[in-house]
Design a protein around this motif. Structure first.
Motif, PDB file in Angstrom:
ATOM      1  N   VAL A  13       0.838  -1.204   0.000  1.00  0.00           N
ATOM      2  CA  VAL A  13       0.000   0.000   0.000  1.00  0.00           C
ATOM      3  C   VAL A  13       0.871   1.252   0.000  1.00  0.00           C
ATOM      4  CG1 VAL A  13      -1.737   1.292   1.285  1.00  0.00           C
ATOM      5  CG2 VAL A  13      -1.890  -1.197   1.139  1.00  0.00           C
ATOM      6  N   ALA A  14       1.904   1.256   0.807  1.00  0.00           N
ATOM      7  CA  ALA A  14       2.792   2.416   0.871  1.00  0.00           C
ATOM      8  C   ALA A  14       3.501   2.631  -0.464  1.00  0.00           C
ATOM      9  CB  ALA A  14       3.814   2.231   1.985  1.00  0.00           C
ATOM     10  N   LYS A  15       3.860   1.560  -1.129  1.00  0.00           N
ATOM     11  CA  LYS A  15       4.515   1.698  -2.434  1.00  0.00           C
ATOM     12  C   LYS A  15       3.565   2.257  -3.478  1.00  0.00           C
ATOM     13  CE  LYS A  15       8.178  -1.714  -2.100  1.00  0.00           C
ATOM     14  NZ  LYS A  15       8.755  -2.921  -2.683  1.00  0.00           N
ATOM     15  N   LYS A  16       2.279   1.901  -3.403  1.00  0.00           N
ATOM     16  CA  LYS A  16       1.303   2.411  -4.366  1.00  0.00           C
ATOM     17  C   LYS A  16       1.037   3.897  -4.156  1.00  0.00           C
ATOM     18  CE  LYS A  16      -1.052  -1.858  -5.411  1.00  0.00           C
ATOM     19  NZ  LYS A  16      -2.303  -2.612  -5.424  1.00  0.00           N
ATOM     20  N   LEU A  17       1.102   4.371  -2.916  1.00  0.00           N
ATOM     21  CA  LEU A  17       0.858   5.780  -2.611  1.00  0.00           C
ATOM     22  C   LEU A  17       2.108   6.641  -2.753  1.00  0.00           C
ATOM     23  CD1 LEU A  17      -1.426   5.398   0.528  1.00  0.00           C
ATOM     24  CD2 LEU A  17      -2.125   5.936  -1.804  1.00  0.00           C
ATOM     25  N   ASN A  18       3.227   6.014  -3.038  1.00  0.00           N
ATOM     26  CA  ASN A  18       4.502   6.717  -3.111  1.00  0.00           C
ATOM     27  C   ASN A  18       4.558   7.627  -4.334  1.00  0.00           C
ATOM     28  OD1 ASN A  18       7.093   7.545  -2.812  1.00  0.00           O
ATOM     29  ND2 ASN A  18       8.020   5.528  -2.944  1.00  0.00           N
ATOM     30  N   LEU A  19       4.806   8.913  -4.111  1.00  0.00           N
ATOM     31  CA  LEU A  19       4.935   9.878  -5.198  1.00  0.00           C
ATOM     32  C   LEU A  19       6.308   9.827  -5.853  1.00  0.00           C
ATOM     33  CD1 LEU A  19       3.288  12.983  -3.527  1.00  0.00           C
ATOM     34  CD2 LEU A  19       2.262  11.421  -5.166  1.00  0.00           C
ATOM     35  N   TYR A  20       7.311   9.441  -5.097  1.00  0.00           N
ATOM     36  CA  TYR A  20       8.690   9.417  -5.571  1.00  0.00           C
ATOM     37  C   TYR A  20       9.158   7.966  -5.633  1.00  0.00           C
ATOM     38  CZ  TYR A  20       8.109  14.170  -3.936  1.00  0.00           C
ATOM     39  OH  TYR A  20       7.630  15.435  -3.727  1.00  0.00           O
ATOM     40  N   GLN A  21       9.020   7.347  -6.779  1.00  0.00           N
ATOM     41  CA  GLN A  21       9.333   5.926  -6.919  1.00  0.00           C
ATOM     42  C   GLN A  21      10.823   5.626  -6.714  1.00  0.00           C
ATOM     43  OE1 GLN A  21       7.024   3.570  -7.140  1.00  0.00           O
ATOM     44  NE2 GLN A  21       5.485   5.186  -7.050  1.00  0.00           N
ATOM     45  N   ASP A  22      11.679   6.616  -6.922  1.00  0.00           N
ATOM     46  CA  ASP A  22      13.110   6.391  -6.741  1.00  0.00           C
ATOM     47  C   ASP A  22      13.547   6.539  -5.287  1.00  0.00           C
ATOM     48  OD1 ASP A  22      12.517   9.117  -6.910  1.00  0.00           O
ATOM     49  OD2 ASP A  22      14.547   9.632  -7.561  1.00  0.00           O
ATOM     50  N   LYS A  23      12.647   6.973  -4.432  1.00  0.00           N
ATOM     51  CA  LYS A  23      12.953   7.158  -3.010  1.00  0.00           C
ATOM     52  C   LYS A  23      12.142   6.171  -2.162  1.00  0.00           C
ATOM     53  CE  LYS A  23      14.756  11.648  -3.246  1.00  0.00           C
ATOM     54  NZ  LYS A  23      15.900  11.343  -4.066  1.00  0.00           N
ATOM     55  N   HIS A  24      12.541   6.010  -0.932  1.00  0.00           N
ATOM     56  CA  HIS A  24      11.819   5.138   0.004  1.00  0.00           C
ATOM     57  C   HIS A  24      10.448   5.735   0.281  1.00  0.00           C
ATOM     58  CE1 HIS A  24      11.112   2.999   3.877  1.00  0.00           C
ATOM     59  NE2 HIS A  24      11.693   2.028   3.187  1.00  0.00           N
ATOM     60  N   TRP A  25       9.440   4.878   0.486  1.00  0.00           N
ATOM     61  CA  TRP A  25       8.066   5.346   0.670  1.00  0.00           C
ATOM     62  C   TRP A  25       7.903   6.224   1.898  1.00  0.00           C
ATOM     63  CZ3 TRP A  25       6.218   3.876   5.301  1.00  0.00           C
ATOM     64  CH2 TRP A  25       6.750   2.739   5.884  1.00  0.00           C
ATOM     65  N   SER A  26       8.798   6.147   2.861  1.00  0.00           N
ATOM     66  CA  SER A  26       8.666   6.949   4.082  1.00  0.00           C
ATOM     67  C   SER A  26       8.784   8.449   3.797  1.00  0.00           C
ATOM     68  CB  SER A  26       9.697   6.515   5.122  1.00  0.00           C
ATOM     69  OG  SER A  26      10.998   6.658   4.609  1.00  0.00           O
ATOM     70  N   TRP A  27       9.466   8.827   2.714  1.00  0.00           N
ATOM     71  CA  TRP A  27       9.536  10.242   2.347  1.00  0.00           C
ATOM     72  C   TRP A  27       8.155  10.764   1.965  1.00  0.00           C
ATOM     73  CZ3 TRP A  27      13.445  13.245   3.461  1.00  0.00           C
ATOM     74  CH2 TRP A  27      14.700  12.689   3.631  1.00  0.00           C
ATOM     75  N   THR A  28       7.390   9.975   1.259  1.00  0.00           N
ATOM     76  CA  THR A  28       6.046  10.383   0.869  1.00  0.00           C
ATOM     77  C   THR A  28       5.126  10.450   2.081  1.00  0.00           C
ATOM     78  OG1 THR A  28       6.356   9.405  -1.309  1.00  0.00           O
ATOM     79  CG2 THR A  28       4.105   9.828  -0.638  1.00  0.00           C
ATOM     80  N   VAL A  29       5.289   9.512   3.006  1.00  0.00           N
ATOM     81  CA  VAL A  29       4.478   9.544   4.232  1.00  0.00           C
ATOM     82  C   VAL A  29       4.784  10.810   5.025  1.00  0.00           C
ATOM     83  CG1 VAL A  29       4.034   8.378   6.433  1.00  0.00           C
ATOM     84  CG2 VAL A  29       4.233   7.041   4.334  1.00  0.00           C
ATOM     85  N   SER A  30       6.031  11.221   5.052  1.00  0.00           N
ATOM     86  CA  SER A  30       6.400  12.471   5.720  1.00  0.00           C
ATOM     87  C   SER A  30       5.736  13.671   5.052  1.00  0.00           C
ATOM     88  CB  SER A  30       7.911  12.664   5.702  1.00  0.00           C
ATOM     89  OG  SER A  30       8.553  11.644   6.406  1.00  0.00           O
ATOM     90  N   LEU A  31       5.692  13.657   3.730  1.00  0.00           N
ATOM     91  CA  LEU A  31       5.046  14.739   2.992  1.00  0.00           C
ATOM     92  C   LEU A  31       3.550  14.779   3.290  1.00  0.00           C
ATOM     93  CD1 LEU A  31       5.388  16.940   0.801  1.00  0.00           C
ATOM     94  CD2 LEU A  31       4.825  15.158  -0.865  1.00  0.00           C
ATOM     95  N   TYR A  32       2.879  13.619   3.252  1.00  0.00           N
ATOM     96  CA  TYR A  32       1.452  13.549   3.579  1.00  0.00           C
ATOM     97  C   TYR A  32       1.184  14.009   5.010  1.00  0.00           C
ATOM     98  CZ  TYR A  32       0.728  10.719  -0.658  1.00  0.00           C
ATOM     99  OH  TYR A  32       0.660  10.272  -1.942  1.00  0.00           O
TER     100      TYR A  32
END
Length: 52
Positions: A13-32
């Motif tokens: 799920v975290a990978k599907k919501l990831n905006l930056y595919q080249d970065k770890h999904w936790s960066w996107t969670v921080s942005l959200y």
């Protein structure tokens, strides 16, 4: 050092919501989380202003 800090969790799920595919999904969670915090602060300030 704990192995928890070294292991990369594989969350689909975290990978599907990831905006930056080249970065770890936790960066996107921080942005959200940052967006959610900005919205929450804005709502709180609006409530304070409406009380005045």
């Amino acid at each position: 050092m704990d192995w928890h800090l070294k292991k990369r969790w594989n969350w689909v799920v975290a990978k599907k919501l990831n905006l930056y595919q080249d970065k770890h999904w936790s960066w996107t969670v921080s942005l959200y989380s940052g967006f959610a915090l900005i919205i929450w602060i804005t709502v709180q300030l609006d409530e304070i202003i409406l009380e005045l």
